[in-house]
Design an enzyme around this catalytic site. Structure first.
Site, short mmCIF file in Angstrom:
data_model
loop_
_atom_site.label_atom_id
_atom_site.label_comp_id
_atom_site.label_asym_id
_atom_site.label_seq_id
_atom_site.Cartn_x
_atom_site.Cartn_y
_atom_site.Cartn_z
N SER A 35 0.83 -1.29 -0.16
CA SER A 35 -0.05 0.00 0.19
C SER A 35 0.82 1.32 0.07
O SER A 35 0.23 2.43 -0.40
CB SER A 35 -1.02 -0.04 1.39
OG SER A 35 -0.09 -0.13 2.54
N ASP A 326 -3.13 8.50 7.62
CA ASP A 326 -3.99 7.70 8.40
C ASP A 326 -3.09 7.05 9.50
O ASP A 326 -1.98 7.35 9.85
CB ASP A 326 -4.78 6.58 7.59
CG ASP A 326 -3.84 5.93 6.94
OD1 ASP A 326 -2.63 5.57 7.24
OD2 ASP A 326 -4.33 5.01 5.69
N HIS A 329 -0.11 5.14 7.05
CA HIS A 329 0.72 5.67 6.10
C HIS A 329 1.06 6.95 6.24
O HIS A 329 0.33 7.96 6.78
CB HIS A 329 -0.12 5.65 4.86
CG HIS A 329 -0.70 4.31 4.43
ND1 HIS A 329 -1.82 3.95 4.66
CD2 HIS A 329 -0.04 3.28 3.68
CE1 HIS A 329 -1.84 2.40 4.38
NE2 HIS A 329 -0.67 1.91 3.78
#
Length: 351
Positions: A35, A326, A329
């Protein structure tokens, strides 16, 4: 910043050598991983690990939630900017990943993926083994589009960025008793590094000659890790950071071995750990004010559709002073700092 200036100078020199029209320092950028570098492949998968909705992307050009797990650009986007690209490698599963876009590389990354294929399967992501198969498929398309000679030149001259490991630990090893009760951290790390070596060898066999692999970040400093494993403390979880450092040492040794084995291979470790740890422990030194929680929601557990969504309560109005977007990240502002640090290592790969 010195590295950024050197690369920008190189771009300008190339511009002068091509009649004033700037040329990228490499013909393409190919990205594999999880991600931290996924720009939208997960948008086309049946998975909850997505970021194609607000508030993700709110600071990206045109305020579009592209599938990037960030409020704006990823470190790889910023790196592509510096290398002279005016657009980014497309998500490979996107319908737009064809035609002229083939000439600027492709992004094969998938949130929830890792070296360990079971990590990807848990989250219905794209295993690294499948990412390599997509790259093989890409090569066939590129050869048909550009011809064998030009395709070979693009493949050998391009930059390959591999970002894996964090999902394997945070989303699998640490929460999976079938792993942490049967394997030590060192055993699991050895297994992952072995898989990386095999994967890098495959990439080399497919023509890659410029490979960068990222280290693990300071896993114990991720807001979600502090919440889950900090036992009420607000500081970084030292045990997890030690795991990251030991893994990174093993990865560095493996990269050195690969460089000795293949003399025409440029391969380097992109150190994510050091710049991110510096931001978390001394945020004020670089203009940040919040390093222990993310901007989205409470910033302690929010990640993807799980609480970081359009209805999230408490999301900060301005993420530029937050280290994390978040609970997992980095923000675009932090990615800028990370990308600047990576360029010091990256100069040798692209010149």
């Amino acid at each position: 910043m010195e590295a950024r200036c050197l690369l920008l100078l190189a771009v300008l020199l190339l511009a002068g050598a091509h009649g004033g029209e700037a040329q990228p320092l490499v013909p393409g950028v190919f990205t594999f991983g999880d991600s931290s570098v996924d720009i939208g492949n997960n948008d086309y998968l049946h998975t909850l690990i997505k970021a194609d909705f607000p508030p993700y992307g709110r600071d990206f050009p045109n305020r579009v939630a592209t599938g990037r797990f960030c409020n704006g650009k990823l470190a790889t986007d910023i790196t592509a900017d510096t290398l002279g690209f005016t657009s980014y490698p497309p998500a490979y599963l996107s319908p737009q990943a064809s035609g002229k876009n083939l000439l600027i590389g492709a992004n094969f990354a998938s949130a929830g993926s890792g070296y360990y294929d079971h990590t990807a399967l848990m989250y219905h992501a794209i295993p690294f083994s499948q990412q390599l198969e997509y790259f093989r498929e890409y090569q066939s398309k590129l050869t048909a589009f550009a011809g064998s000679s030009q395709a070979k030149s693009i493949i050998s001259g391009s930059l390959y960025i591999v970002s894996f490991g964090a999902s394997d630990f945070v989303q699998n090893y640490y929460i999976n008793p079938l792993l942490f009760k049967t394997q030590t951290v060192d055993q699991f790390s050895d297994r992952l590094v072995s898989i990386f070596v095999n994967s890098a060898t495959q990439l080399y066999g497919m023509g890659a000659r410029r490979i960068a692999v990222t280290t693990l970040p300071p896993l114990g400093c991720l807001p979600a890790a502090i919440t889950l494993f900090g036992h009420g403390s607000t500081g970084c979880v030292s045990r997890l950071n030690s795991d990251s450092q030991r893994f990174n040492g093993k990865m560095s040794a493996a990269v050195s071995s690969l460089a000795k084995r293949y003399h025409d291979l440029k391969i380097a470790v992109f150190d994510i750990y050091t710049p991110l740890y510096s931001l978390v422990t001394s945020p004020g030194d670089q203009g940040f004010t919040e390093a222990k929680r993310g901007c989205c929601g409470t910033g302690k557990v929010e990640f993807t559709v799980f609480l970081c969504n359009p209805k999230s309560v408490g999301t900060c109005p301005n993420a530029t002073t937050y280290v994390f977007w978040d609970a997992v990240h980095p923000s675009e502002a932090a990615n800028q700092v990370i990308a600047d640090a990576l360029l010091v290592t990256g100069i040798d790969l692209v010149t």
